[in-house]
Design an enzyme around this catalytic site. Sequence first.
Site, PDB file in Angstrom:
ATOM      1  N   ASP A 104       0.813  -1.196  -0.017  1.00  0.00           N
ATOM      2  CA  ASP A 104      -0.055  -0.086  -0.106  1.00  0.00           C
ATOM      3  C   ASP A 104       0.801   1.232  -0.215  1.00  0.00           C
ATOM      4  O   ASP A 104       2.030   1.307   0.301  1.00  0.00           O
ATOM      5  CB  ASP A 104      -0.993   0.044   1.385  1.00  0.00           C
ATOM      6  CG  ASP A 104      -0.373   0.064   2.591  1.00  0.00           C
ATOM      7  OD1 ASP A 104       0.745  -0.772   2.623  1.00  0.00           O
ATOM      8  OD2 ASP A 104      -0.795   0.420   3.696  1.00  0.00           O
ATOM      9  N   GLU A 164      -0.728  -2.182   5.320  1.00  0.00           N
ATOM     10  CA  GLU A 164       0.435  -2.133   6.314  1.00  0.00           C
ATOM     11  C   GLU A 164       0.246  -0.556   7.042  1.00  0.00           C
ATOM     12  O   GLU A 164       0.307  -0.550   8.097  1.00  0.00           O
ATOM     13  CB  GLU A 164       1.584  -2.378   5.615  1.00  0.00           C
ATOM     14  CG  GLU A 164       2.813  -2.185   6.786  1.00  0.00           C
ATOM     15  CD  GLU A 164       2.996  -1.015   7.518  1.00  0.00           C
ATOM     16  OE1 GLU A 164       3.573  -0.954   8.759  1.00  0.00           O
ATOM     17  OE2 GLU A 164       3.199  -0.067   6.614  1.00  0.00           O
ATOM     18  N   GLU A 165      -0.054   0.358   6.450  1.00  0.00           N
ATOM     19  CA  GLU A 165      -0.106   1.710   6.885  1.00  0.00           C
ATOM     20  C   GLU A 165      -1.433   1.873   7.846  1.00  0.00           C
ATOM     21  O   GLU A 165      -1.407   2.856   8.407  1.00  0.00           O
ATOM     22  CB  GLU A 165      -0.191   2.686   5.623  1.00  0.00           C
ATOM     23  CG  GLU A 165       1.046   2.848   4.879  1.00  0.00           C
ATOM     24  CD  GLU A 165       2.477   3.383   5.600  1.00  0.00           C
ATOM     25  OE1 GLU A 165       2.181   3.610   6.800  1.00  0.00           O
ATOM     26  OE2 GLU A 165       3.237   3.298   4.979  1.00  0.00           O
ATOM     27  N   ARG A 225      18.994  -4.399  13.875  1.00  0.00           N
ATOM     28  CA  ARG A 225      18.894  -4.530  15.058  1.00  0.00           C
ATOM     29  C   ARG A 225      18.278  -5.766  15.693  1.00  0.00           C
ATOM     30  O   ARG A 225      17.340  -6.124  15.062  1.00  0.00           O
ATOM     31  CB  ARG A 225      18.351  -3.112  15.934  1.00  0.00           C
ATOM     32  CG  ARG A 225      18.288  -3.030  17.316  1.00  0.00           C
ATOM     33  CD  ARG A 225      17.931  -1.794  17.901  1.00  0.00           C
ATOM     34  NE  ARG A 225      18.450  -1.606  19.385  1.00  0.00           N
ATOM     35  CZ  ARG A 225      19.549  -1.265  19.462  1.00  0.00           C
ATOM     36  NH1 ARG A 225      20.222  -0.641  18.515  1.00  0.00           N
ATOM     37  NH2 ARG A 225      19.909  -1.072  20.823  1.00  0.00           N
TER      38      ARG A 225
HETATM   39 ZN   LIG Z   1       4.736   3.853   6.496  1.00  0.00          ZN
HETATM   40 ZN   LIG Z   2       6.358   1.218   5.606  1.00  0.00          ZN
END
Ligand SMILES: [Zn+2]
Ligand SMILES: [Zn+2]
Length: 446
Positions: free
Chosen positions: A108, A175-176, A216
Amino acid sequence: MRRRVSLGCMSLHVYGALFALLYGTAAAQQPAPLDALLQPEQQSLDALYKHLHANPELSYHEKETAARLADELTKAGFTVTTGVGGHGIVGVMKNGPGKTVLVRTDLDALPVTEKTNLPYASKIRTKDEQGNDVGVMHACGHDVHMTAFVGTARLLAKLKNQWGGTVVMIGQPAEERGGGAEAMLKDGLFRRFPRPDYCLALHTDPALQTGRIGYREGPVLASVDSVDVTIRGVGGHGAYPHLTKDPVMIAAQFVMALQTIVSREVRPIDTAVVTVGSIHGGTKHNIIPDQVDLQLTVRAYTEQTREQILTAIRRIAVGVARTAGVPADREPIVTNKTDEYTPATSNDPPLGQRLLPVWRKLLGEQNVILRDPEMGGEDFSRYGLVDPKIPIFMFRVGTIDPERMNAAQTTPLPSLHSALYWPTPHPTIETGVKAMTAAVMELLGK
Ligand SMILES: [Zn+2]
Ligand SMILES: [Zn+2]
Protein backbone atom coordinates in the site's frame (compact mmCIF):
# COMPACT_ATOMS: atom_id res chain seq x y z
CA MET A 1 29.17 2.98 -5.32
CA ARG A 2 32.51 4.56 -6.09
CA ARG A 3 31.33 5.16 -9.64
CA ARG A 4 28.69 7.52 -8.32
CA VAL A 5 31.27 9.93 -6.96
CA SER A 6 31.78 12.51 -9.68
CA LEU A 7 35.34 12.27 -10.85
CA GLY A 8 36.86 13.74 -13.98
CA CYS A 9 37.55 11.42 -16.92
CA MET A 10 41.25 11.34 -16.18
CA SER A 11 40.72 10.51 -12.53
CA LEU A 12 38.42 7.65 -13.52
CA HIS A 13 41.14 6.11 -15.67
CA VAL A 14 43.70 6.55 -12.92
CA TYR A 15 41.28 5.12 -10.41
CA GLY A 16 40.49 2.12 -12.65
CA ALA A 17 44.19 1.44 -13.23
CA LEU A 18 44.87 1.64 -9.51
CA PHE A 19 42.01 -0.72 -8.79
CA ALA A 20 43.30 -3.25 -11.36
CA LEU A 21 46.78 -2.96 -9.90
CA LEU A 22 45.62 -3.48 -6.33
CA TYR A 23 43.00 -6.17 -6.81
CA GLY A 24 43.82 -7.60 -10.24
CA THR A 25 41.71 -7.11 -13.36
CA ALA A 26 40.05 -10.49 -12.95
CA ALA A 27 38.72 -9.54 -9.52
CA ALA A 28 37.43 -6.23 -10.87
CA GLN A 29 35.57 -7.88 -13.76
CA GLN A 30 34.35 -11.03 -12.01
CA PRO A 31 31.02 -10.20 -10.32
CA ALA A 32 29.93 -12.04 -7.18
CA PRO A 33 27.51 -14.91 -7.95
CA LEU A 34 24.35 -13.02 -6.88
CA ASP A 35 25.37 -9.99 -8.96
CA ALA A 36 25.74 -12.20 -12.04
CA LEU A 37 22.25 -13.65 -11.52
CA LEU A 38 20.76 -10.23 -10.83
CA GLN A 39 22.38 -8.37 -13.70
CA PRO A 40 19.99 -9.63 -16.45
CA GLU A 41 17.00 -8.64 -14.25
CA GLN A 42 18.07 -5.07 -13.54
CA GLN A 43 16.41 -3.39 -16.48
CA SER A 44 13.02 -5.01 -15.94
CA LEU A 45 13.22 -4.40 -12.17
CA ASP A 46 13.92 -0.72 -12.86
CA ALA A 47 10.86 -0.57 -15.12
CA LEU A 48 8.76 -2.40 -12.51
CA TYR A 49 9.89 0.02 -9.79
CA LYS A 50 9.01 3.09 -11.82
CA HIS A 51 5.64 1.60 -12.79
CA LEU A 52 4.79 0.85 -9.15
CA HIS A 53 5.99 4.28 -8.02
CA ALA A 54 3.86 6.07 -10.61
CA ASN A 55 0.76 3.96 -9.85
CA PRO A 56 0.32 3.84 -6.07
CA GLU A 57 -2.87 2.63 -4.38
CA LEU A 58 -4.14 3.45 -0.88
CA SER A 59 -4.48 0.86 1.90
CA TYR A 60 -7.34 -1.60 1.26
CA HIS A 61 -7.40 -0.53 -2.43
CA GLU A 62 -4.25 -2.35 -3.67
CA LYS A 63 -6.12 -4.17 -6.46
CA GLU A 64 -3.88 -3.44 -9.46
CA THR A 65 -0.69 -3.60 -7.39
CA ALA A 66 -1.63 -7.05 -6.08
CA ALA A 67 -2.53 -8.25 -9.59
CA ARG A 68 0.84 -7.11 -10.97
CA LEU A 69 2.76 -8.80 -8.16
CA ALA A 70 0.72 -12.00 -8.52
CA ASP A 71 1.61 -12.01 -12.21
CA GLU A 72 5.31 -11.47 -11.46
CA LEU A 73 5.37 -14.31 -8.90
CA THR A 74 3.57 -16.65 -11.31
CA LYS A 75 6.09 -15.85 -14.06
CA ALA A 76 8.91 -16.56 -11.59
CA GLY A 77 7.48 -20.06 -11.04
CA PHE A 78 5.47 -19.64 -7.83
CA THR A 79 1.98 -21.07 -7.24
CA VAL A 80 -0.05 -17.98 -6.47
CA THR A 81 -3.29 -17.47 -4.54
CA THR A 82 -4.93 -14.03 -4.61
CA GLY A 83 -7.54 -12.41 -2.38
CA VAL A 84 -6.05 -13.59 0.92
CA GLY A 85 -7.22 -11.20 3.65
CA GLY A 86 -8.45 -8.63 1.14
CA HIS A 87 -5.99 -7.85 -1.66
CA GLY A 88 -3.28 -10.07 -0.12
CA ILE A 89 -1.38 -12.52 -2.34
CA VAL A 90 0.52 -15.68 -1.43
CA GLY A 91 3.11 -17.32 -3.70
CA VAL A 92 4.44 -20.75 -2.76
CA MET A 93 7.50 -22.49 -4.19
CA LYS A 94 7.99 -26.04 -2.90
CA ASN A 95 11.42 -27.49 -3.47
CA GLY A 96 11.63 -30.81 -1.62
CA PRO A 97 12.04 -31.42 2.11
CA GLY A 98 13.35 -28.68 4.38
CA LYS A 99 12.33 -25.62 6.35
CA THR A 100 9.80 -23.01 5.26
CA VAL A 101 10.74 -19.32 4.96
CA LEU A 102 8.20 -16.53 4.52
CA VAL A 103 9.21 -13.32 2.74
CA ARG A 104 6.81 -10.41 3.10
CA THR A 105 6.32 -7.20 1.16
CA ASP A 106 3.65 -4.61 1.81
CA LEU A 107 1.58 -3.25 -1.10
CA ASP A 108 0.00 0.00 0.00
CA ALA A 109 0.76 3.70 -0.49
CA LEU A 110 -0.22 6.84 1.43
CA PRO A 111 -2.58 9.80 0.98
CA VAL A 112 0.32 12.19 0.25
CA THR A 113 0.65 14.46 -2.80
CA GLU A 114 4.11 13.80 -4.22
CA LYS A 115 6.43 16.82 -4.49
CA THR A 116 9.65 15.14 -5.65
CA ASN A 117 9.49 16.29 -9.30
CA LEU A 118 10.90 12.91 -10.36
CA PRO A 119 10.16 11.98 -13.99
CA TYR A 120 8.29 8.94 -12.64
CA ALA A 121 6.52 10.82 -9.81
CA SER A 122 2.97 9.80 -8.98
CA LYS A 123 0.22 12.04 -10.33
CA ILE A 124 -2.51 9.77 -8.97
CA ARG A 125 -5.39 11.36 -7.06
CA THR A 126 -8.31 9.64 -5.38
CA LYS A 127 -10.91 10.03 -2.65
CA ASP A 128 -10.03 9.08 0.91
CA GLU A 129 -12.49 7.48 3.35
CA GLN A 130 -13.96 10.87 4.27
CA GLY A 131 -14.51 11.68 0.58
CA ASN A 132 -11.65 14.21 0.42
CA ASP A 133 -9.67 14.53 -2.82
CA VAL A 134 -6.11 13.35 -2.00
CA GLY A 135 -2.88 12.65 -3.85
CA VAL A 136 -1.45 9.13 -3.52
CA MET A 137 2.26 8.40 -3.12
CA HIS A 138 4.60 5.58 -2.22
CA ALA A 139 6.10 7.83 0.45
CA CYS A 140 7.09 4.89 2.67
CA GLY A 141 9.12 3.07 0.01
CA HIS A 142 6.77 0.08 -0.29
CA ASP A 143 7.46 0.22 -4.06
CA VAL A 144 11.12 -0.54 -3.26
CA HIS A 145 9.99 -3.43 -1.04
CA MET A 146 7.84 -4.87 -3.85
CA THR A 147 10.56 -4.55 -6.48
CA ALA A 148 13.16 -6.17 -4.24
CA PHE A 149 10.58 -8.87 -3.47
CA VAL A 150 10.09 -9.68 -7.17
CA GLY A 151 13.87 -9.68 -7.70
CA THR A 152 14.26 -12.08 -4.77
CA ALA A 153 11.57 -14.39 -6.19
CA ARG A 154 13.37 -14.50 -9.55
CA LEU A 155 16.78 -15.18 -7.99
CA LEU A 156 15.45 -17.91 -5.70
CA ALA A 157 13.90 -19.60 -8.74
CA LYS A 158 17.26 -19.44 -10.55
CA LEU A 159 19.03 -20.84 -7.48
CA LYS A 160 16.58 -23.70 -7.01
CA ASN A 161 19.23 -26.42 -7.26
CA GLN A 162 21.10 -24.82 -4.35
CA TRP A 163 18.31 -24.83 -1.74
CA GLY A 164 15.68 -27.18 -0.37
CA GLY A 165 12.40 -26.57 1.46
CA THR A 166 9.59 -24.12 0.81
CA VAL A 167 9.52 -20.39 0.13
CA VAL A 168 6.26 -18.53 0.84
CA MET A 169 6.23 -15.02 -0.61
CA ILE A 170 3.39 -12.77 0.52
CA GLY A 171 2.18 -9.37 -0.69
CA GLN A 172 0.39 -7.82 2.26
CA PRO A 173 -2.22 -5.08 1.96
CA ALA A 174 -2.97 -2.23 4.40
CA GLU A 175 0.29 -2.06 6.34
CA GLU A 176 -0.16 1.68 6.83
CA ARG A 177 -3.52 1.08 8.48
CA GLY A 178 -2.18 -1.70 10.69
CA GLY A 179 -4.81 -4.17 9.51
CA GLY A 180 -3.31 -6.17 6.63
CA ALA A 181 -1.22 -8.73 8.48
CA GLU A 182 -4.06 -9.58 10.83
CA ALA A 183 -6.49 -9.91 7.91
CA MET A 184 -4.15 -12.36 6.12
CA LEU A 185 -3.61 -14.39 9.30
CA LYS A 186 -7.36 -14.52 9.97
CA ASP A 187 -7.91 -15.68 6.40
CA GLY A 188 -5.74 -18.73 7.09
CA LEU A 189 -2.26 -17.63 5.99
CA PHE A 190 -0.63 -20.19 8.31
CA ARG A 191 -3.37 -22.84 7.88
CA ARG A 192 -4.07 -22.82 4.14
CA PHE A 193 -0.40 -22.39 3.19
CA PRO A 194 2.80 -23.91 4.63
CA ARG A 195 3.47 -22.56 8.14
CA PRO A 196 6.84 -20.74 8.15
CA ASP A 197 9.78 -21.54 10.41
CA TYR A 198 11.10 -18.01 9.82
CA CYS A 199 9.60 -14.74 8.55
CA LEU A 200 11.68 -12.06 6.82
CA ALA A 201 10.97 -8.52 5.62
CA LEU A 202 12.88 -5.41 4.69
CA HIS A 203 12.05 -1.72 4.99
CA THR A 204 13.55 1.34 3.34
CA ASP A 205 15.68 3.57 5.58
CA PRO A 206 15.48 7.30 4.72
CA ALA A 207 18.72 8.12 6.56
CA LEU A 208 21.00 5.26 5.52
CA GLN A 209 23.33 5.28 2.51
CA THR A 210 22.60 3.15 -0.55
CA GLY A 211 24.52 -0.14 -0.64
CA ARG A 212 24.11 -0.50 3.13
CA ILE A 213 21.64 -2.35 5.29
CA GLY A 214 20.64 -1.59 8.86
CA TYR A 215 19.74 -4.07 11.57
CA ARG A 216 18.94 -4.44 15.23
CA GLU A 217 18.27 -7.56 17.29
CA GLY A 218 15.45 -7.51 19.84
CA PRO A 219 12.89 -4.67 20.01
CA VAL A 220 13.06 -2.42 16.94
CA LEU A 221 9.65 -0.80 16.52
CA ALA A 222 6.93 0.29 18.95
CA SER A 223 3.34 -0.79 19.47
CA VAL A 224 0.78 1.54 17.88
CA ASP A 225 -2.64 2.39 19.27
CA SER A 226 -5.07 4.84 17.67
CA VAL A 227 -7.39 6.42 20.23
CA ASP A 228 -10.43 8.59 19.45
CA VAL A 229 -11.56 10.97 22.20
CA THR A 230 -14.74 13.03 22.13
CA ILE A 231 -14.77 15.76 24.79
CA ARG A 232 -18.41 16.66 25.30
CA GLY A 233 -19.61 19.86 26.90
CA VAL A 234 -22.74 21.97 26.83
CA GLY A 235 -22.74 24.42 23.91
CA GLY A 236 -24.16 27.91 23.65
CA HIS A 237 -23.41 31.55 22.75
CA GLY A 238 -19.79 32.66 22.79
CA ALA A 239 -20.76 35.79 24.72
CA TYR A 240 -22.45 33.80 27.49
CA PRO A 241 -19.81 31.23 28.57
CA HIS A 242 -21.28 31.01 32.09
CA LEU A 243 -24.31 29.25 30.61
CA THR A 244 -22.17 26.58 28.92
CA LYS A 245 -19.58 23.91 29.65
CA ASP A 246 -16.97 24.82 27.05
CA PRO A 247 -15.50 21.67 25.42
CA VAL A 248 -12.78 23.70 23.62
CA MET A 249 -11.30 24.77 26.94
CA ILE A 250 -11.67 21.27 28.40
CA ALA A 251 -9.99 19.79 25.31
CA ALA A 252 -7.10 22.27 25.66
CA GLN A 253 -6.59 21.23 29.28
CA PHE A 254 -6.85 17.58 28.27
CA VAL A 255 -4.13 17.94 25.59
CA MET A 256 -1.76 19.54 28.10
CA ALA A 257 -2.58 17.03 30.86
CA LEU A 258 -1.88 14.14 28.44
CA GLN A 259 1.76 15.23 28.31
CA THR A 260 2.17 14.35 31.99
CA ILE A 261 1.57 10.65 31.22
CA VAL A 262 4.98 10.10 29.63
CA SER A 263 6.81 12.67 31.76
CA ARG A 264 5.28 11.80 35.18
CA GLU A 265 3.62 8.39 35.08
CA VAL A 266 5.70 6.15 32.82
CA ARG A 267 8.98 4.89 34.27
CA PRO A 268 11.65 7.24 32.89
CA ILE A 269 13.69 4.43 31.33
CA ASP A 270 10.64 3.05 29.49
CA THR A 271 10.03 4.62 26.10
CA ALA A 272 6.61 5.96 25.11
CA VAL A 273 4.90 8.64 23.03
CA VAL A 274 1.45 10.22 23.27
CA THR A 275 0.69 12.51 20.30
CA VAL A 276 -2.54 14.36 19.53
CA GLY A 277 -2.54 14.28 15.74
CA SER A 278 -5.95 15.80 15.13
CA ILE A 279 -8.31 18.12 17.04
CA HIS A 280 -11.56 19.48 15.67
CA GLY A 281 -14.39 21.42 17.27
CA GLY A 282 -16.80 24.18 16.52
CA THR A 283 -18.06 26.02 13.45
CA LYS A 284 -17.90 29.76 14.13
CA HIS A 285 -16.26 32.50 16.24
CA ASN A 286 -19.19 33.13 18.54
CA ILE A 287 -20.59 29.66 19.15
CA ILE A 288 -19.38 27.39 21.95
CA PRO A 289 -19.71 23.91 20.44
CA ASP A 290 -21.19 20.81 22.05
CA GLN A 291 -18.09 18.69 21.50
CA VAL A 292 -14.46 18.51 20.38
CA ASP A 293 -13.03 15.42 18.65
CA LEU A 294 -9.42 14.36 19.06
CA GLN A 295 -7.32 11.60 17.47
CA LEU A 296 -4.30 10.29 19.38
CA THR A 297 -1.46 7.94 18.56
CA VAL A 298 0.11 6.01 21.43
CA ARG A 299 3.51 4.29 21.12
CA ALA A 300 5.16 1.94 23.61
CA TYR A 301 7.63 -0.93 23.73
CA THR A 302 6.00 -3.11 26.39
CA GLU A 303 2.45 -4.29 26.95
CA GLN A 304 2.63 -3.00 30.53
CA THR A 305 3.50 0.57 29.47
CA ARG A 306 0.89 0.44 26.72
CA GLU A 307 -1.88 -0.55 29.17
CA GLN A 308 -0.70 2.07 31.64
CA ILE A 309 -0.98 4.84 29.03
CA LEU A 310 -4.37 3.75 27.69
CA THR A 311 -5.77 3.65 31.25
CA ALA A 312 -4.30 7.09 32.02
CA ILE A 313 -5.83 8.68 28.89
CA ARG A 314 -9.28 7.53 29.97
CA ARG A 315 -8.77 8.66 33.58
CA ILE A 316 -7.45 12.11 32.58
CA ALA A 317 -10.27 12.69 30.05
CA VAL A 318 -12.94 11.93 32.63
CA GLY A 319 -11.07 13.84 35.37
CA VAL A 320 -10.66 17.03 33.34
CA ALA A 321 -14.33 16.98 32.31
CA ARG A 322 -15.47 16.49 35.91
CA THR A 323 -13.24 19.35 37.07
CA ALA A 324 -15.00 21.60 34.56
CA GLY A 325 -18.38 20.54 35.90
CA VAL A 326 -19.55 18.61 32.84
CA PRO A 327 -22.74 16.68 33.74
CA ALA A 328 -22.31 12.92 34.28
CA ASP A 329 -24.29 12.06 31.14
CA ARG A 330 -21.89 14.19 29.05
CA GLU A 331 -18.63 12.50 30.12
CA PRO A 332 -15.95 12.09 27.43
CA ILE A 333 -16.11 9.10 25.07
CA VAL A 334 -12.72 7.37 24.74
CA THR A 335 -12.44 4.69 22.05
CA ASN A 336 -9.33 2.62 21.41
CA LYS A 337 -9.58 1.65 17.72
CA THR A 338 -8.46 -1.95 18.16
CA ASP A 339 -8.73 -2.66 14.41
CA GLU A 340 -5.76 -0.29 13.91
CA TYR A 341 -3.64 -1.67 16.78
CA THR A 342 -0.16 -2.93 15.94
CA PRO A 343 1.98 -4.83 18.46
CA ALA A 344 5.64 -3.90 19.04
CA THR A 345 8.14 -5.53 16.65
CA SER A 346 11.03 -7.55 18.02
CA ASN A 347 13.68 -9.16 15.82
CA ASP A 348 14.67 -12.65 16.92
CA PRO A 349 18.29 -12.46 18.18
CA PRO A 350 19.35 -16.05 17.23
CA LEU A 351 17.99 -15.49 13.72
CA GLY A 352 19.93 -12.22 13.54
CA GLN A 353 23.10 -14.01 14.63
CA ARG A 354 22.68 -16.37 11.67
CA LEU A 355 22.01 -13.64 9.13
CA LEU A 356 24.50 -10.96 10.15
CA PRO A 357 27.65 -12.87 9.10
CA VAL A 358 25.99 -13.64 5.74
CA TRP A 359 25.24 -9.96 5.11
CA ARG A 360 28.69 -8.85 6.27
CA LYS A 361 30.28 -11.26 3.81
CA LEU A 362 27.91 -10.21 1.03
CA LEU A 363 28.06 -6.43 1.42
CA GLY A 364 31.21 -5.83 3.47
CA GLU A 365 31.50 -5.29 7.22
CA GLN A 366 31.25 -1.49 6.86
CA ASN A 367 27.92 -1.75 5.02
CA VAL A 368 25.99 -3.63 7.73
CA ILE A 369 25.04 -0.97 10.25
CA LEU A 370 23.53 -1.27 13.73
CA ARG A 371 20.48 1.04 13.90
CA ASP A 372 18.64 2.56 16.87
CA PRO A 373 15.20 1.33 17.87
CA GLU A 374 12.41 3.63 16.69
CA MET A 375 8.88 4.60 17.73
CA GLY A 376 7.41 3.77 14.32
CA GLY A 377 5.25 0.64 14.09
CA GLU A 378 4.88 -2.33 11.71
CA ASP A 379 2.27 -5.04 11.56
CA PHE A 380 5.00 -7.42 10.35
CA SER A 381 5.27 -8.07 14.11
CA ARG A 382 2.06 -10.09 13.95
CA TYR A 383 3.59 -12.94 11.94
CA GLY A 384 5.88 -13.70 14.88
CA LEU A 385 3.28 -13.36 17.65
CA VAL A 386 1.30 -16.49 16.74
CA ASP A 387 1.13 -19.59 18.93
CA PRO A 388 3.71 -21.13 18.89
CA LYS A 389 5.82 -18.07 18.11
CA ILE A 390 7.80 -17.79 14.86
CA PRO A 391 11.22 -16.06 14.71
CA ILE A 392 10.99 -12.91 12.59
CA PHE A 393 13.56 -10.44 11.29
CA MET A 394 13.06 -7.11 9.55
CA PHE A 395 16.12 -5.28 8.27
CA ARG A 396 16.50 -1.81 6.77
CA VAL A 397 17.82 -0.96 3.30
CA GLY A 398 19.73 2.28 2.75
CA THR A 399 18.09 4.53 0.12
CA ILE A 400 20.14 7.74 0.02
CA ASP A 401 23.03 7.99 -2.45
CA PRO A 402 26.40 9.25 -1.09
CA GLU A 403 26.01 12.71 -2.63
CA ARG A 404 22.70 13.28 -0.86
CA MET A 405 24.16 11.82 2.36
CA ASN A 406 26.92 14.44 2.20
CA ALA A 407 24.46 17.24 1.48
CA ALA A 408 22.37 16.06 4.46
CA GLN A 409 24.99 17.49 6.79
CA THR A 410 23.54 20.93 6.02
CA THR A 411 19.99 20.16 4.77
CA PRO A 412 18.09 17.51 6.71
CA LEU A 413 16.81 14.53 4.69
CA PRO A 414 13.04 14.06 4.37
CA SER A 415 11.57 11.34 6.57
CA LEU A 416 9.40 8.42 5.47
CA HIS A 417 5.84 9.63 4.67
CA SER A 418 7.21 12.99 3.49
CA ALA A 419 6.01 14.30 0.10
CA LEU A 420 9.71 14.92 -0.66
CA TYR A 421 11.11 11.49 0.25
CA TRP A 422 12.58 9.52 -2.65
CA PRO A 423 14.86 6.50 -2.56
CA THR A 424 17.72 6.47 -5.09
CA PRO A 425 16.49 3.39 -7.00
CA HIS A 426 19.93 1.92 -7.70
CA PRO A 427 21.65 0.28 -5.97
CA THR A 428 18.87 0.37 -3.32
CA ILE A 429 16.83 -2.28 -5.13
CA GLU A 430 19.88 -4.46 -5.89
CA THR A 431 21.02 -4.31 -2.25
CA GLY A 432 17.54 -5.34 -1.11
CA VAL A 433 17.36 -8.25 -3.57
CA LYS A 434 20.82 -9.54 -2.67
CA ALA A 435 20.41 -9.19 1.10
CA MET A 436 17.02 -10.91 1.08
CA THR A 437 18.09 -13.68 -1.31
CA ALA A 438 21.23 -14.34 0.74
CA ALA A 439 19.13 -14.50 3.92
CA VAL A 440 16.74 -17.08 2.46
CA MET A 441 19.66 -19.08 1.05
CA GLU A 442 21.27 -19.14 4.50
CA LEU A 443 18.08 -20.59 6.00
CA LEU A 444 17.29 -23.06 3.20
CA GLY A 445 20.64 -23.59 1.47
CA LYS A 446 21.96 -27.08 0.87
ZN1 LIG B 1 4.77 3.92 6.43
ZN1 LIG C 1 6.36 1.36 5.53
